[in-house]
Structures are given as structure tokens and as C-alpha cells.
Design an enzyme around this catalytic site. Structure first.
Site, PDB file in Angstrom:
ATOM      1  N   CYS A 129      41.396  55.374  71.666  1.00  0.00           N
ATOM      2  CA  CYS A 129      41.500  54.298  72.664  1.00  0.00           C
ATOM      3  C   CYS A 129      41.948  52.974  72.032  1.00  0.00           C
ATOM      4  CB  CYS A 129      40.174  54.122  73.388  1.00  0.00           C
ATOM      5  SG  CYS A 129      38.739  54.160  72.304  1.00  0.00           S
ATOM      6  N   HIS A 238      37.758  47.492  75.911  1.00  0.00           N
ATOM      7  CA  HIS A 238      37.892  47.047  74.520  1.00  0.00           C
ATOM      8  C   HIS A 238      38.818  45.829  74.454  1.00  0.00           C
ATOM      9  CE1 HIS A 238      35.959  50.666  73.394  1.00  0.00           C
ATOM     10  NE2 HIS A 238      36.937  51.310  72.779  1.00  0.00           N
TER      11      HIS A 238
END
Ligand code: NAP
Length: 333
Positions: A129, A238
């Protein structure tokens, strides 16, 4: 074109649940959807919007007639299940890191290297990710010049560690003395500069993935990536601070213009993106674009992305869509 029999392996987890939502949101051309997980979840009912689905235990028999499996389970399970999925003939789009660096497994971000899906042998890997976020954030710069070097500090949400990561933050916010079980230190009201185990050189597992995956996606063996990966007490989404050195000098305005032509990317300079506002969206949002005062080819930027969506589930579903549109399902061994 014929519709597809789809299975989500890990349907009860953080990525699997998001995947089910995204398959529905994007109206993936499904004829059927199987929900697979551990024996412990068999029989659980999952809300599918207009109807419900029943979770089944993963088994080779459960793969009968399935054309496409989206994997959202840990590496050890993937290593055990992947040969069974390949033998079934279904295409396996995997979110774990088990095959990401295997030479015969394409590692794909569809906006960047969708064409690599053409040479799959039954498995296509979704990148890490944090890698997806960084590569997408660099896409306008890569339209203009080569990136020689990238130094990244990540600020990674607790959902990156799955449902149990979110539960631990919740527990410790309510009771700050609650002992850590998922993370090496308490995560509530704290930051932890470790994601995964350290190797003999002091590099964490997450840093190691990030350092190595970008070269495969960009087909640039000389790309230098250094990073420090940090867990922060954010539920979802994130963020990264990225420094890049480019091969030739490019203007900030040229990058801003190129960003408008990058699918999946949004530039927010009013004043900058934060993880909270990027949660539950597919866009990778960049901001704080600026020159490095000390290096003529140096640039800094900040970026955020909901890693359960574009960092995992959405990217995987996009791979499935591309494979379906190009007649590339059913190529297992
Ligand atoms: N979280 C993220 O942001 C993210 C991003 C990119 C990639 N990934 C990767 O995606 C994968 C899934 O991560 P996650 O965060 O979704 O984890 P998670 O929330 O812990 O979910 C794990 C899933 O695995 C299933 N499972 C466990 N044992 C099983 C078994 N024996 N057979 C079949 N299924 C089994 C679980 O089912 P039960 O509920 O039945 O136990 C659950 O559905 C991992 O490889 C992770 O590294 C995660």
C-alpha cells in the site's frame, strides 16, 4: 462480454470487506460472488447491499467454476492456497507480499503498468500500500522526467495491520494502559517507527518492500529508494513525505499541469491534503509541492491515500477489470 464468477478470499478482513464494497460500487461484471475466509467465519452473514452473502471456508471445492479470486489473507496462507487457486484455472489477484518480487508475477498499478498484466501466469500481485501511494504520487513527475532517487517517510494508519490494528487503537484510546498485542508499543497517543520485523541491517519488513517494489513497477533497475516507515494513530489512510531527485530539472508548474492528466491523482494546494479528508476515497492526493533549496534537481511533496481502497482493494479490482476487458482471465497452470 461474459460475466465473471468472483471469489474474495479473506472476505471478513479489512481489505476483503473493502473489496466487496468496491466490487459493488464499480459494478464489476459479476455473475456470482463467493465469500471465503477461515473455518471460524463459515456461516457468517455479510451485508451485500440489496442482499446478503454467506461466508464459506476456503477449500479447493469452493473454487469450482470461479474465474477470478481476489486474495486478502496473510502470506503464509497465500503460499498454501496459491497453487490450489492456480490449479483451478482462476486468475489470482493477490494483496499479500508473497509473490510481489517473483519474476514471473506481474506487480501492477493499473494507472502505471497495466500492460504487465498481459504476461501473467495465473497470479498478478498488488503492490504494498505504501508503494502504491508513492508511485501514484510520483506519476506527474514521471511523465516529465526520470526519478533517480526517492527518500520517503511514511505515516501509516493502524488499519494497515488489518481489523486487529483498528481494534487495538480503539481499545487503547478508551484505556491508555491496555497492553499492546498487535503493535510493539502502545499506539494510542504515540508513533512507532517500526512496521514488521527488522532484518540484520535494521531495515523493517515494510521498508524492505517499499525499497524493492518500485523498480519492478517502473521497470527501472537503477531507481534508488530509501525509506522510514512509521505507524501513527490514524484509523484509515496512509500519508507520506517524499523527497525525489529527478534526472533533469522540471518546473513546479509543469508538474502541476501533468498532475491534471494523471488518472486517480488529485493535487490539493489549498492548503494540503490530510488523511482524515482522504478517507473513503479512491484518489491519491498530493500537495506541499516544493523545490529543495539545497539540490537543483530535488523536489519535496506530501501525499495521502486511503490505503484500504487505492492501496489495496481498489487497485486489485482495477487489475481484475483490466484482465476481464482484455480477455486475460483463466490462465492458471
Ligand atoms: N490492511 C491494509 O491496509 C493492507 C493493504 C495492502 C495489503 N494488505 C494485505 O492484505 C492481506 C489482508 O490484510 P487485512 O488487513 O485485510 O487483514 P485482516 O483484517 O486481518 O483479515 C485477514 C483475513 O484473512 C482470513 N483468514 C484467516 N485465516 C484464514 C484461513 N485459514 N483461511 C482463509 N482465510 C483466512 C480472515 O478470516 P477470519 O475472519 O475468518 O479469520 C480475514 O478475512 C494481507 O496479506 C495484508 O498484508 C493489507
Amino acid at each position: 462480454m461474459e460475466k465473471v464468477n468472483v471469489a474474495v478470499l479473506g472476505a471478513t478482513g479489512a481489505v476483503g470487506r473493502t473489496m466487496i464494497r468496491i466490487l459493488q460500487e464499480r459494478r464489476f461484471p459479476m455473475r456470482s460472488l463467493k465469500l471465503l475466509a477461515s473455518p471460524h467465519s463459515a456461516g457468517k452473514v455479510i451485508d451485500l447491499g440489496a442482499k446478503t452473502g454467506i461466508v464459506e471456508e476456503f477449500s479447493p471445492a469452493a473454487l469450482k467454476d470461479v474465474d477470478l479470486v481476489f486474495g486478502a489473507v496473510d502470506n503464509d496462507l497465500v503460499e498454501e492456497y496459491a497453487p490450489l487457486i492456480q490449479r483451478s484455472g482462476a486468475l489470482f489477484v493477490d494483496n499479500s507480499s508473497a509473490f510481489r518480487l517473483e519474476e514471473d508475477v506481474p506487480l501492477v498499478i493499473p494507472e502505471i503498468n497495466a500492460r504487465d498484466i498481459r504476461w501473467h501466469h495465473g497470479i498478478v500481485a498488488n503492490p504494498n500500500c505504501a508503494t502504491i501511494l508513492a508511485m501514484m504520487a510520483l506519476s506527474p513527475i514521471l511523465k516529465l522526467t526520470r526519478v533517480k532517487r526517492m527518500i520517503v517517510s511514511t505515516y501509516q494508519a493502524v488499519s494497515g495491520a488489518g481489523m486487529k490494528g483498528m481494534d487495538e487503537l480503539e481499545r487503547q484510546i478508551r484505556d491508555p494502559s491496555a497492553a499492546p498485542e498487535v503493535f510493539p508499543f502502545p499506539i494510542a497517543f504515540n508513533v512507532i517507527p517500526q512496521i514488521g520485523d527488522f532484518d540484520e541491517n535494521g531495515i523493517s519488513a515494510e521498508e524492505w518492500k517499499m525499497q524493492n517494489e518500485g523498480r519492478r513497477i517502473l521497470h527501472d533497475e537503477a531507481l534508488q529508494v530509501s525509506c522510514t516507515c512509521v505507524r501513527v494513530p490514524v484509523y484509515r489512510c496512509h500519508s507520506e513525505s517524499i523527497y525525489v531527485e529527478t534526472e533533469t530539472e522540471v518546473s513546479l508548474d509543469a508538474i502541476r499541469q501533468a498532475a491534471e492528466e494523471c488518472p486517480g491523482l488529485v493535487l490539493n494546494e489549498a492548503p494540503y491534503p490530510t488523511p482524515k479528508e482522504c478517507t473513503d476515497s479512491d484518489a491519491v492526493v498530493i500537495g506541499r509541492l516544493r523545490r529543495d533549496e539545497a539540490c537543483p534537481h530535488g523536489l519535496h511533496l506530501w501525499c495521502c491515500c486511503d490505503q484500504l481502497r487505492k492501496g489495496a482493494a481498489t487497485n486489485a479490482v482495477q487489475i481484475g477489470e483490466w484482465a476481464w476487458q482484455n480477455g486475460l482471465l483463466k490462465k492458471g497452470v
